[in-house]
Design an enzyme around this catalytic site. Structure first.
Site, PDB file in Angstrom:
ATOM      1  N   ASP A 171      -3.738  -7.516   3.795  1.00  0.00           N
ATOM      2  CA  ASP A 171      -2.522  -8.154   3.497  1.00  0.00           C
ATOM      3  C   ASP A 171      -3.014  -9.562   3.565  1.00  0.00           C
ATOM      4  O   ASP A 171      -3.352 -10.338   4.565  1.00  0.00           O
ATOM      5  CB  ASP A 171      -1.403  -8.012   4.391  1.00  0.00           C
ATOM      6  CG  ASP A 171      -0.154  -8.825   3.662  1.00  0.00           C
ATOM      7  OD1 ASP A 171      -0.461  -9.801   3.007  1.00  0.00           O
ATOM      8  OD2 ASP A 171       0.858  -8.361   4.045  1.00  0.00           O
ATOM      9  N   HIS A 202      -0.734  -6.633   0.040  1.00  0.00           N
ATOM     10  CA  HIS A 202       0.933  -7.012   0.421  1.00  0.00           C
ATOM     11  C   HIS A 202       1.548  -6.529  -0.912  1.00  0.00           C
ATOM     12  O   HIS A 202       0.782  -6.484  -1.906  1.00  0.00           O
ATOM     13  CB  HIS A 202       0.942  -8.612   0.229  1.00  0.00           C
ATOM     14  CG  HIS A 202       2.257  -9.143   0.511  1.00  0.00           C
ATOM     15  ND1 HIS A 202       2.642  -9.320   1.843  1.00  0.00           N
ATOM     16  CD2 HIS A 202       3.040  -9.561  -0.305  1.00  0.00           C
ATOM     17  CE1 HIS A 202       3.743  -9.836   1.924  1.00  0.00           C
ATOM     18  NE2 HIS A 202       4.550 -10.067   0.561  1.00  0.00           N
TER      19      HIS A 202
END
Length: 233
Positions: A171, A202
């Site tokens: 992420d 993400h």
């Protein structure tokens, strides 16, 4: 039955809209609140509500940007809209947003005759779902790639209901040091379950668009469905 419906603020001085999806026959076993990303209550968030309704829940997605601009709908794959979404996020008063989520919990609980209410959020909504686990009377909470949770761990002692976090290890908004802090801060809490998704970024569980990873999204969503089936029964 789907559509937007007004919800009274906790103070009773205003109303904001929430997208609501109900199961056929309107015989919901519990309620689930879907907390938006920075892109508003867009088609992807509405689809998530619709999917929960098909699973037998009444689902609410409150419009949390309403004080700035009602009914924001943005596409993360369009650069200009992504930048606009960041602007809405920066202007959002998150403490007020939690109060709007509390108002939505109240409405959702009434819709299921005082039954249980789960919350699931994504991105900004993942952060707010974690904050709600610390501050509200919801019954179960799920965070997908919540941002900035490492800075909220001082509130974690208030968590007394089941919480699940989905953490993609690549992420680019939640870097490895932050992920390490989250694991160290939350693993001792018996109410919290953490799932890592190696190499994913993400937004991997978005309903549509370039961010979605189909296999991982299905795995995370099944874990979430099982979690709610257990804790909202």
């Amino acid at each position: 039955m789907t559509g937007f419906t007004p919800i009274n603020t906790l103070e009773g001085d205003a109303r904001f809209d929430a997208y609501v999806a109900r199961p056929e026959g309107d015989d919901a076993k519990a309620a689930i609140i879907v907390i938006q990303e920075i892109f508003g209550v867009n088609e992807g968030i509405r689809r998530k509500c619709d999917n929960w309704a098909k699973a037998g829940y009444v689902a609410y997605a409150p419009d949390l940007f309403w004080r700035e601009k009602p009914h924001v709908e943005l596409d993360p794959d369009v650069p200009e809209e992504f930048q606009a979404a960041l602007g809405y996020m920066q202007k959002l008063n998150q403490d007020q947003a939690i109060r709007d989520i509390e108002a939505t919990i109240k409405a959702a609980r009434a819709a299921v005759d005082g039954g249980k209410v789960g919350l699931v959020g994504y991105c900004l909504g993942g952060r707010l779902a974690f904050m709600a686990a610390c501050r509200t009377d919801g019954d179960a909470f799920v965070s997908y790639y919540g941002v900035g949770i490492d800075g909220l761990l001082g509130e974690a002692k208030a968590i007394g209901k089941p919480v699940m976090l989905h953490i993609p290890t690549a992420d680019h908004f939640v870097l490895p040091d932050a992920q390490k802090t989250i694991h160290e801060g939350l693993e001792p809490n018996r109410h919290v379950t953490l799932h890592d998704y190696d190499g994913l970024d993400h937004g991997f569980a978005a309903e549509m668009g370039s961010r979605r990873n189909e296999e991982a999204a299905q795995l995370a969503d099944q874990r979430t469905a099982d979690f709610f089936a257990e804790h909202l029964a």
